[in-house]
Each structure stands twice: as structure tokens, then as C-alpha cells.
Design a protein around this motif. Structure first.
Motif, short mmCIF file in Angstrom:
data_model
loop_
_atom_site.label_atom_id
_atom_site.label_comp_id
_atom_site.label_asym_id
_atom_site.label_seq_id
_atom_site.Cartn_x
_atom_site.Cartn_y
_atom_site.Cartn_z
N GLN A 170 0.83 -1.21 0.00
CA GLN A 170 0.00 0.00 0.00
C GLN A 170 0.87 1.26 0.00
O GLN A 170 0.54 2.25 -0.67
N CYS A 171 1.99 1.22 0.73
CA CYS A 171 2.92 2.37 0.74
C CYS A 171 3.52 2.59 -0.66
O CYS A 171 3.63 3.74 -1.12
N ARG A 174 8.56 4.91 3.95
CA ARG A 174 7.67 4.21 4.89
C ARG A 174 7.63 2.71 4.57
O ARG A 174 7.57 1.88 5.47
N ALA A 175 7.67 2.39 3.29
CA ALA A 175 7.69 0.97 2.88
C ALA A 175 8.91 0.26 3.47
O ALA A 175 8.83 -0.86 3.97
N THR A 180 7.21 -9.97 -2.82
CA THR A 180 5.96 -9.96 -3.59
C THR A 180 5.31 -8.58 -3.57
O THR A 180 4.77 -8.12 -4.58
N ALA A 181 5.34 -7.92 -2.41
CA ALA A 181 4.73 -6.59 -2.27
C ALA A 181 5.33 -5.59 -3.26
O ALA A 181 4.67 -4.64 -3.67
N GLN A 182 6.58 -5.83 -3.65
CA GLN A 182 7.28 -4.94 -4.59
C GLN A 182 7.10 -5.37 -6.04
O GLN A 182 7.68 -4.78 -6.95
N ASN A 227 -3.02 -1.19 -5.79
CA ASN A 227 -4.06 -0.44 -6.49
C ASN A 227 -5.02 0.24 -5.54
O ASN A 227 -5.50 1.35 -5.80
N TYR A 228 -5.29 -0.40 -4.42
CA TYR A 228 -6.13 0.21 -3.39
C TYR A 228 -5.42 1.44 -2.80
O TYR A 228 -6.03 2.49 -2.57
N GLY A 229 -4.10 1.29 -2.57
CA GLY A 229 -3.30 2.42 -2.07
C GLY A 229 -3.30 3.58 -3.04
O GLY A 229 -3.29 4.74 -2.65
#
Length: 445
Positions: free
Chosen positions: A77-78, A86-87, A156-158, A306-308
Motif C-alpha cells: 500500500q505504501c 515508509r515501505a 511480492t509486495a514490490q 491499487n487500493y493504495g
């Protein structure tokens, strides 16, 4: 920017991220199936012992999900909002939390191994000995698994799912080489049996973790894991952010495992073959479970970014594309389980009673595979929106229903009743989770 999931064709973006994760999950399945296939040569008592020990490593994964899910969602999300600093801080907090919890779980497991294994009331001394040996090694060095799971989530987040895949591939090859050598002891090697299986698994996990750490330093592209310190103080803001997302997921995972432990204790009344069937059946079933879970991890990162970024239309379209993909996969698994159960059972069991029990399990569980795949994918999607508490409530409520349902059906039709309790609740959860996601995203316009 590489790793940006908020732009480009939706299905192509999702597939590119999902395929390495699904392949990694499939490799995880092969890890476990390889172990069981070799241990199966030692007999169903050894399989039952490893099955019980494996319950505690599974339980630990629920706890590890706190750092993994909390870190993955917050980091994604960041990144979606363009907040790279922040990420990085969320990534550091997740790694530190995973290390502390992994070490704490190991200490508790080593101190209370006998009491933990004793819960299952194994009547066979050989199965009991195997369970104690496997639990001590696999849980005593569980920190490798905790860190591997968390770093996989952060990669995965990246938008990088290739590095964890390569790490898992090398780990699998190591495991497949070590298993026959350490379990059966060919030539000059000592026959270690169940102990050898545990050593092979832990060694493979350590190698996977090491490769992912090396990947942070070797890769030239920007990575939120770069510059992480295990000794730095975790700021309360980032720790609470991870816990807010991660704790419901951890409770959900541990509750799911605890309920399975209660059911395993009920199953143990039917003998070592029944316990072995549940354990091996679960590993066979993880062909669909792990693949769906892998797609769910990709969808989680996609939806979180995408929500972020406030792109709800991409969130809805990404979910629909994922639902079709995993639904079809689940139907294929159902077909194989229901139509060819004996061929599958013969790979793992060599005693007629155990084969017959496994066939019954696979046919009954086969009816719920597509629904289970849909459930896991939707949980990943809801978690990407930050709705982990809702996921936890729904999952725990309906998974808990397995116990009274198993008691009722078990009393009516015996062991098959317990298998039907698992299948029926999976079908219900798949339907409810899908309706919940569609309702929430429609409400957001």
C-alpha cells in the motif's frame, strides 16, 4: 517503475506476478510430498509421527503470518501511494518481528515437545518416537521458515516474485537430494529415518532464506529490504501497523491449525493409518491449496498497491480474472481426486488398509477443491484491502463448525463423517467469502 502493479494490462500484470508465486507454492507442495513419499517407505507409523510433528510446523506458519501479511500489505500500500521510505520501515519491522517470533516459538517447542506431542494421544510407541524426533528438529530451527515466509511476502509486495521462486527451486533440489540420503542411508551414509527427513527440510529452508538475503545485495534494482538492521529499535507506529493487519491473519491461521489438531485427535481413534491418511491427504490436497494460495499472494499485492493508489476499478477487474483462473484449476483437481483416487493413494501407501482409507478421503475432499481455491484467493483479495479482521471472523466461525459437524457425522458414518465435515465447511466458506468481497467492493463504488 519496475514492480509497479497499478499500471498496464490487468491480466498480464497479475499473471506475470502470479506464475512464479504459484510455481514457488507448487515447489512447497513438492517439498512435502517428496518427504512423505520417502518416509512412506518406512511404514504408516513413521508417516503418522511426521504428520503429528508437521502439525506444529503448520501451526507456526499461522504465527509467522503476522509479520508476513502485515508487512506485505503495508509495504504494497505504501508503494502504491509512492511512499518508499515508509515501505522500507515497514519491511524492517516485519523482518525483526519474524526473527523474534521464530526464536520464541523454537524455545517453547524445545521446552514442551513431549507435552505437545502428547496431546494427540498416539497409541503406537514407534509413531510417538517419530513425532518427538521430528518436532524437536523442525520446530527447534523454525526461524529459517519464519524469515523465508516474511521475505517472500516483502519481495511480492514490490512486484518481484521471481527471486523467491528461484530460491525455492534451489531449496527443493537440495531437499530432494538430501531426503533419500538422510532417510534411507544408502552406501556409507547412516540411516536416520524421520530425523533425516527433518534435517533435510530445515537445511533446505536455511538455503532458501540465505538466497533471498543474497538477492537483496546482488540485485541492482531498488528493494525495500536493503539496509535493514535486526538490532534497530522498531518504531511503535510501524509495529502497530503490521500487527493491525497481521494479527487477525495470524489468529486465523493458528485457529485453523488448532481445529485441525482437534480433528486429528479424533481421527487418531481410528488408528495410525487414519492419521497417516489425513497427513498425506493434506499434502496431496495442497497441490490445489498451495497453488491457490500462491495466486492469492499475487492478488494481495496487486490489490494492495491499487487500493493504495485509489484504483478500485483495477481492484474489481483483477479479482474477477483471478476467480476464473483458480476456479478452473480447482475443478481440475476435483476431477482427478474423484476419478483417480487409488492411483494417487498407491504412490504414498503400501498397506491395503491405508490405501483404502486414503481413497475414501480423496473422493470426499475432491468435492470441495474448487470452493477451497476460491476461498483462499478471496481471503488474499480482502486482506489486500486491509480487511484481515473480517476474514478472520468468517474463517474461524465456519472452520470451528467442523468440530461439532465431525462429531455428529462421525457418530453416524464413522471416519468418512470427519472427511465430510471438512468438505462441507470448505464449500460454505468459498461461497460466503466470494459474496462478501463482491458486496464490499460494490459498496465502495
Amino acid at each position: 517503475m519496475e514492480g509497479n502493479l497499478t499500471k498496464g494490462p490487468i491480466l498480464k500484470t497479475l499473471t506475470k506476478l502470479a506464475i512464479p508465486i504459484m510455481a514457488s507454492s507448487f515447489l512447497g507442495t513438492l517439498y512435502n510430498i517428496t518427504d512423505m513419499a520417502w518416509i512412506g517407505l518406512l511404514g504408516s507409523k513413521a508417516v503418522a509421527g511426521v504428520g503429528v510433528g508437521g502439525m506444529f510446523t503448520w501451526f507456526s506458519q499461522g504465527l509467522a503470518a503476522m509479520a508476513r501479511m502485515g508487512g506485505q500489505v503495508q509495504v504494497a500500500q505504501c508503494i502504491g501511494r509512492g511512499e518508499r521510505d515508509r515501505a522500507h520501515r515497514f519491511a524492517q519491522a516485519a523482518v525483526q518481528l519474524a526473527t523474534l517470533m521464530g526464536m520464541a516459538y523454537a524455545v517453547i517447542s524445545l521446552l514442551f515437545t513431549r507435552q505437545m506431542v502428547g496431546f494427540f494421544q498416539l497409541t503406537d510407541p514407534e509413531a510417538q518416537t517419530a513425532a518427538l524426533a521430528y518436532t524437536k528438529i523442525a520446530c527447534g530451527l523454525i526461524v529459517f521458515s519464519f524469515l523465508t515466509l516474511t521475505m517472500t511476502g516483502l519481495y511480492t509486495a514490490q512486484g518481484d516474485s521471481k527471486t523467491p521462486f528461484l530460491a525455492n527451486l534451489i531449496g527443493l533440489v537440495t531437499n530432494m537430494i538430501l531426503d533419500p540420503v538422510l532417510i534411507l542411508g544408502p552406501g556409507p551414509f547412516p540411516k536416520l529415518g524421520v530425523v533425516g527427513a527433518a534435517i533435510a527440510t530445515v537445511t533446505a529452508q536455511a538455503i532458501v532464506m540465505t538466497i533471498m538475503i543474497l538477492g537483496v545485495f546482488i540485485q541492482k534494482k531498488e528493494n525495500v529490504l536493503k539496509g535493514i538492521s535486526l538490532t534497530a529499535k522498531i518504531p511503535k507506529e510501524y509495529l502497530s501497523g503490521i500487527c493491525r493487519i497481521g494479527i487477525p491473519t495470524a489468529i486465523q491461521g493458528m485457529a485453523y491449525c488448532a481445529i485441525s489438531m482437534v480433528l486429528t485427535r479424533m481421527v487418531s481413534a481410528y488408528g495410525a493409518e487414519a492419521v497417516a491418511t489425513q497427513r498425506v491427504g493434506g499434502q496431496i490436497e495442497s497441490i490445489s491449496w498451495n497453488t491457490a494460495d500462491g495466486f492469492a499472494a499475487a492478488l494481495n499485492a496487486f490489490i494492495a498497491q491499487n487500493y493504495g493508489a485509489g484504483k478500485m476499478d483495477r481492484v474489481r477487474k483483477g479479482y474477477r480474472a483471478s476467480l476464473w483462473t483458480v476456479g478452473i484449476w480447482g475443478l481440475l483437481i476435483s476431477f482427478v481426486f474423484i476419478c483417480f483416487p487409488k492411483a494417487i493413494a498407491d504412490i504414498f501407501f503400501h498397506e491395503p488398509k491405508a490405501v483404502a482409507t486414503a481413497v475414501g478421503y480423496l473422493v470426499i475432499i475432491g468435492f470441495s477443491e474448487a470452493f477451497m481455491c476460491v476461498e483462499l484467493t478471496t481471503v488474499g483479495a480482502l486482506s489486500g484491502l486491509g480487511r484481515t479482521r473480517l476474514c478472520s471472523i468468517i474463517s474461524i466461525a465456519f472452520t470451528s463448525a467442523r468440530i461439532p459437524l465431525a462429531i455428529i457425522l462421525g457418530g453416524l458414518i464413522g471416519l468418512s463423517g470427519i472427511w465430510w465435515a471438512l468438505s462441507i465447511t470448505s464449500i460454505i466458506k468459498g461461497i460466503i467469502f466470494t459474496c462478501t468481497f463482491l458486496w464490499i467492493t460494490r459498496k465502495r463504488g
